[in-house]
Scaffold this motif. Sequence first.
Motif, PDB file in Angstrom:
ATOM      1  N   ALA A  75       0.826  -1.205   0.000  1.00 26.81           N
ATOM      2  CA  ALA A  75       0.000   0.000   0.000  1.00 26.81           C
ATOM      3  C   ALA A  75       0.861   1.256   0.000  1.00 26.81           C
ATOM      4  CB  ALA A  75      -0.934  -0.003   1.213  1.00 26.81           C
ATOM      5  N   CYS A  76       1.924   1.249   0.789  1.00 33.34           N
ATOM      6  CA  CYS A  76       2.816   2.422   0.825  1.00 33.34           C
ATOM      7  C   CYS A  76       3.476   2.643  -0.533  1.00 33.34           C
ATOM      8  CB  CYS A  76       3.878   2.236   1.904  1.00 33.34           C
ATOM      9  SG  CYS A  76       3.247   2.321   3.594  1.00 33.34           S
ATOM     10  N   SER A  77       3.909   1.558  -1.147  1.00 29.82           N
ATOM     11  CA  SER A  77       4.527   1.659  -2.464  1.00 29.82           C
ATOM     12  C   SER A  77       3.527   2.175  -3.495  1.00 29.82           C
ATOM     13  CB  SER A  77       5.070   0.293  -2.893  1.00 29.82           C
ATOM     14  OG  SER A  77       5.597   0.342  -4.199  1.00 29.82           O
ATOM     15  N   TYR A  78       2.308   1.659  -3.449  1.00 36.55           N
ATOM     16  CA  TYR A  78       1.274   2.085  -4.387  1.00 36.55           C
ATOM     17  C   TYR A  78       0.951   3.554  -4.199  1.00 36.55           C
ATOM     18  CZ  TYR A  78      -3.305   2.335  -6.684  1.00 36.55           C
ATOM     19  OH  TYR A  78      -4.369   2.697  -7.479  1.00 36.55           O
ATOM     20  N   ALA A  79       0.858   3.991  -2.940  1.00 37.47           N
ATOM     21  CA  ALA A  79       0.549   5.392  -2.661  1.00 37.47           C
ATOM     22  C   ALA A  79       1.628   6.319  -3.207  1.00 37.47           C
ATOM     23  CB  ALA A  79       0.378   5.603  -1.156  1.00 37.47           C
ATOM     24  N   SER A  80       2.887   5.919  -3.060  1.00 34.68           N
ATOM     25  CA  SER A  80       3.973   6.779  -3.548  1.00 34.68           C
ATOM     26  C   SER A  80       3.973   6.856  -5.066  1.00 34.68           C
ATOM     27  CB  SER A  80       5.324   6.256  -3.045  1.00 34.68           C
ATOM     28  OG  SER A  80       5.622   4.991  -3.597  1.00 34.68           O
ATOM     29  N   ARG A  81       3.656   5.747  -5.723  1.00 28.48           N
ATOM     30  CA  ARG A  81       3.583   5.773  -7.189  1.00 28.48           C
ATOM     31  C   ARG A  81       2.383   6.580  -7.667  1.00 28.48           C
ATOM     32  NH1 ARG A  81       4.119   0.345  -6.359  1.00 28.48           N
ATOM     33  NH2 ARG A  81       2.094  -0.085  -7.338  1.00 28.48           N
ATOM     34  N   ARG A  82       1.283   6.467  -6.956  1.00 24.73           N
ATOM     35  CA  ARG A  82       0.058   7.155  -7.354  1.00 24.73           C
ATOM     36  C   ARG A  82       0.215   8.668  -7.269  1.00 24.73           C
ATOM     37  NH1 ARG A  82      -5.401   5.716  -7.746  1.00 24.73           N
ATOM     38  NH2 ARG A  82      -6.870   7.388  -7.281  1.00 24.73           N
ATOM     39  N   THR A  83       0.992   9.130  -6.307  1.00 24.06           N
ATOM     40  CA  THR A  83       1.167  10.568  -6.119  1.00 24.06           C
ATOM     41  C   THR A  83       2.341  11.129  -6.920  1.00 24.06           C
ATOM     42  OG1 THR A  83       2.510  10.148  -4.139  1.00 24.06           O
ATOM     43  CG2 THR A  83       0.152  10.530  -3.827  1.00 24.06           C
ATOM     44  N   ALA A  84       3.088  10.252  -7.584  1.00 22.94           N
ATOM     45  CA  ALA A  84       4.210  10.729  -8.401  1.00 22.94           C
ATOM     46  C   ALA A  84       3.691  11.585  -9.543  1.00 22.94           C
ATOM     47  CB  ALA A  84       5.008   9.548  -8.945  1.00 22.94           C
ATOM     48  N   SER A  85       4.459  12.565  -9.908  1.00 26.37           N
ATOM     49  CA  SER A  85       4.015  13.523 -10.923  1.00 26.37           C
ATOM     50  C   SER A  85       4.269  13.051 -12.343  1.00 26.37           C
ATOM     51  CB  SER A  85       4.712  14.869 -10.710  1.00 26.37           C
ATOM     52  OG  SER A  85       6.118  14.706 -10.794  1.00 26.37           O
ATOM     53  N   ALA A  86       5.089  12.007 -12.508  1.00 23.94           N
ATOM     54  CA  ALA A  86       5.426  11.548 -13.859  1.00 23.94           C
ATOM     55  C   ALA A  86       4.178  11.041 -14.573  1.00 23.94           C
ATOM     56  CB  ALA A  86       6.464  10.435 -13.785  1.00 23.94           C
ATOM     57  N   SER A  87       4.008  11.439 -15.818  1.00 25.57           N
ATOM     58  CA  SER A  87       2.860  11.021 -16.607  1.00 25.57           C
ATOM     59  C   SER A  87       3.273   9.951 -17.603  1.00 25.57           C
ATOM     60  CB  SER A  87       2.257  12.216 -17.356  1.00 25.57           C
ATOM     61  OG  SER A  87       3.218  12.773 -18.236  1.00 25.57           O
ATOM     62  N   VAL A  88       2.278   9.173 -18.041  1.00 27.65           N
ATOM     63  CA  VAL A  88       2.545   8.135 -19.021  1.00 27.65           C
ATOM     64  C   VAL A  88       2.705   8.779 -20.389  1.00 27.65           C
ATOM     65  CG1 VAL A  88       1.627   6.078 -20.142  1.00 27.65           C
ATOM     66  CG2 VAL A  88       1.239   6.453 -17.698  1.00 27.65           C
ATOM     67  N   SER A  89       3.842   8.545 -21.048  1.00 26.57           N
ATOM     68  CA  SER A  89       4.082   9.144 -22.353  1.00 26.57           C
ATOM     69  C   SER A  89       4.021   8.113 -23.467  1.00 26.57           C
ATOM     70  CB  SER A  89       5.444   9.847 -22.376  1.00 26.57           C
ATOM     71  OG  SER A  89       6.483   8.930 -22.091  1.00 26.57           O
ATOM     72  N   LYS A  90       4.448   6.888 -23.185  1.00 26.43           N
ATOM     73  CA  LYS A  90       4.457   5.866 -24.224  1.00 26.43           C
ATOM     74  C   LYS A  90       3.049   5.338 -24.485  1.00 26.43           C
ATOM     75  CE  LYS A  90       9.189   4.191 -23.589  1.00 26.43           C
ATOM     76  NZ  LYS A  90      10.043   2.994 -23.407  1.00 26.43           N
ATOM     77  N   LYS A  91       2.800   5.001 -25.741  1.00 28.47           N
ATOM     78  CA  LYS A  91       1.534   4.375 -26.091  1.00 28.47           C
ATOM     79  C   LYS A  91       1.580   2.911 -25.657  1.00 28.47           C
ATOM     80  CE  LYS A  91      -0.117   8.067 -27.853  1.00 28.47           C
ATOM     81  NZ  LYS A  91       0.880   8.947 -27.235  1.00 28.47           N
ATOM     82  N   ARG A  92       0.511   2.450 -25.086  1.00 29.39           N
ATOM     83  CA  ARG A  92       0.450   1.115 -24.498  1.00 29.39           C
ATOM     84  C   ARG A  92      -0.304   0.167 -25.436  1.00 29.39           C
ATOM     85  NH1 ARG A  92      -2.584   3.667 -19.539  1.00 29.39           N
ATOM     86  NH2 ARG A  92      -3.584   4.525 -21.432  1.00 29.39           N
ATOM     87  N   VAL A  93       0.411  -0.835 -25.923  1.00 26.72           N
ATOM     88  CA  VAL A  93      -0.149  -1.748 -26.922  1.00 26.72           C
ATOM     89  C   VAL A  93      -0.243  -3.159 -26.350  1.00 26.72           C
ATOM     90  CG1 VAL A  93       0.210  -2.821 -29.180  1.00 26.72           C
ATOM     91  CG2 VAL A  93       0.730  -0.381 -28.855  1.00 26.72           C
ATOM     92  N   GLY A  94      -1.434  -3.732 -26.359  1.00 26.44           N
ATOM     93  CA  GLY A  94      -1.631  -5.107 -25.936  1.00 26.44           C
ATOM     94  C   GLY A  94      -1.485  -6.061 -27.108  1.00 26.44           C
ATOM     95  N   ILE A  95      -0.796  -7.184 -26.900  1.00 29.38           N
ATOM     96  CA  ILE A  95      -0.589  -8.191 -27.938  1.00 29.38           C
ATOM     97  C   ILE A  95      -0.892  -9.563 -27.341  1.00 29.38           C
ATOM     98  CG2 ILE A  95       1.005  -9.109 -29.679  1.00 29.38           C
ATOM     99  CD1 ILE A  95       2.809  -6.689 -29.176  1.00 29.38           C
ATOM    100  N   THR A  96      -1.614 -10.401 -28.078  1.00 30.97           N
ATOM    101  CA  THR A  96      -1.905 -11.754 -27.603  1.00 30.97           C
ATOM    102  C   THR A  96      -0.950 -12.754 -28.244  1.00 30.97           C
ATOM    103  OG1 THR A  96      -3.669 -11.817 -29.279  1.00 30.97           O
ATOM    104  CG2 THR A  96      -4.305 -11.390 -26.999  1.00 30.97           C
ATOM    105  N   MET A  97      -0.495 -13.729 -27.432  1.00 31.17           N
ATOM    106  CA  MET A  97       0.530 -14.676 -27.879  1.00 31.17           C
ATOM    107  C   MET A  97       0.231 -16.081 -27.370  1.00 31.17           C
ATOM    108  SD  MET A  97       4.677 -14.463 -27.253  1.00 31.17           S
ATOM    109  CE  MET A  97       4.679 -15.157 -25.592  1.00 31.17           C
ATOM    110  N   PHE A  98       0.702 -17.051 -28.117  1.00 35.83           N
ATOM    111  CA  PHE A  98       0.669 -18.456 -27.721  1.00 35.83           C
ATOM    112  C   PHE A  98       2.023 -19.033 -28.099  1.00 35.83           C
ATOM    113  CE2 PHE A  98      -2.241 -22.362 -27.500  1.00 35.83           C
ATOM    114  CZ  PHE A  98      -2.612 -22.098 -26.201  1.00 35.83           C
ATOM    115  N   GLY A  99       2.342 -20.217 -27.627  1.00 38.37           N
ATOM    116  CA  GLY A  99       3.638 -20.794 -27.985  1.00 38.37           C
ATOM    117  C   GLY A  99       3.858 -20.864 -29.480  1.00 38.37           C
ATOM    118  N   VAL A 100       2.789 -21.172 -30.226  1.00 34.94           N
ATOM    119  CA  VAL A 100       2.912 -21.362 -31.673  1.00 34.94           C
ATOM    120  C   VAL A 100       2.829 -20.054 -32.460  1.00 34.94           C
ATOM    121  CG1 VAL A 100       2.141 -23.763 -31.679  1.00 34.94           C
ATOM    122  CG2 VAL A 100       0.447 -21.902 -31.784  1.00 34.94           C
TER     123      VAL A 100
END
Length: 419
Positions: free
Chosen positions: A176-201
């Motif tokens: 919880a302490c770690s989460y709180a410190s990250r939540r209050t950090a001023s850094a914003s997300v700059s990179k675009k977040r892309v989800g990809i689905t994968m299987f072994g094959v």
Amino acid sequence: MINVALLGTCDTKLDELLFLREAIQENPNVAVTLIDVGRHETRHEAIDYPHAKLVQSYGNGQDVSELPRGEVIKTMASYATKLVKELFNRGDGTHIYGIISAGGSGGTSLTAAVMRDALPIGFPKMIVSTVASGDTGPIVEETDITLMYSVVDVAGLNQVLRTVLSNAGAAIAGMACSYASRRTASASVSKKRVGITMFGVTTPAVDAIRKHLESNYDVETYVFHATGHGGKAMERLVREGALDAVLDLTTTEVCDHLTGGVMSAGETRLQAAAKSGIPNVVSVGATDMSNFGPRNSVPERYRLRKLYEHNPVVTLMRTSEQEATEVGDFVAAQLRQHAQDPKMIEVWLPQGGISMIATPDGPFADAAADAAMFKAIKDGLAGSNIEIKEDTRDINDASFARDIAEALMDKLRRYSKYE
């Protein structure tokens, strides 16, 4: 002060919950909000949300004490979910930064439902449970609940349980302490977040896509193993607004949904990205197979089908022509019916092979089944304004991977939100 929510059935586990409460508060920066989700009213000064308050304020005031056990669990979970959502969204000092519970199978079922439904992925969630060493899939599902096995029953304090609860209390306080410190950090997300689905094959393709995107663009990739929970997790993150685009390369979970395989992501697979309107490039990776456990676990009705032992605990069954048609119908229907913006969706059909083992001369090569699926998709999407790319390469071809990655980036560049 950092607040942690503690859920539990105080009518049966009060001593254990009070011990866990004290263990959490050993961290001087952490306070506890104790929520009673038990069947009967329990009075104690440490309980912040007693049974009666939960029922009156977040339910309809009904007496749940005479309901069947299963109904009590569902009812109290629904009330607690409303409260926990409120505590998560509050802007004052009672906002929570973590949640924990301790109990047996019933309490675990109840509190896990609250954690899954009320809180996003990334929020600290922990359950000390008597069933944490068994099949935990139904508890965790597609979320990030941390489970700790209680070793002994949560039924009376003893040296073993005190040690386990002390460890759990320290763990959730730190989380919880770690989460709180990250939540209050001023850094914003700059990179675009892309989800990809994968299987072994389809791993070679996904590795190439990931490297291409991250080497050439300001992109962070999130790879999801298409095992049922993986597809659900990706779609949950889409709904939570945690992904900006999806390259749904591996839609094998659809096969399991239709044939009764062990890696189904359910009937809503493919809906989230379509509904959100974000860039969504879809392919048919590993739809040549359904997944079962060890060979002797394959259902009797499938024993004479073309089977392939992927490893000692996973047996693959080749999709038949009829099943391939059903997969194509499902994919087309989901995209067509739920597309918020058809121009943000594109479907790629790799005619040279839809998995590592479905290329010509591979053990799952079946041109007729693949053609049936491709036709069903094309027919189902006709007139929908969803573009279809028919490609002669196989899905793991390096140039195919590069081109499908570029197709996603083209849509991401044109996505109005990021212009």
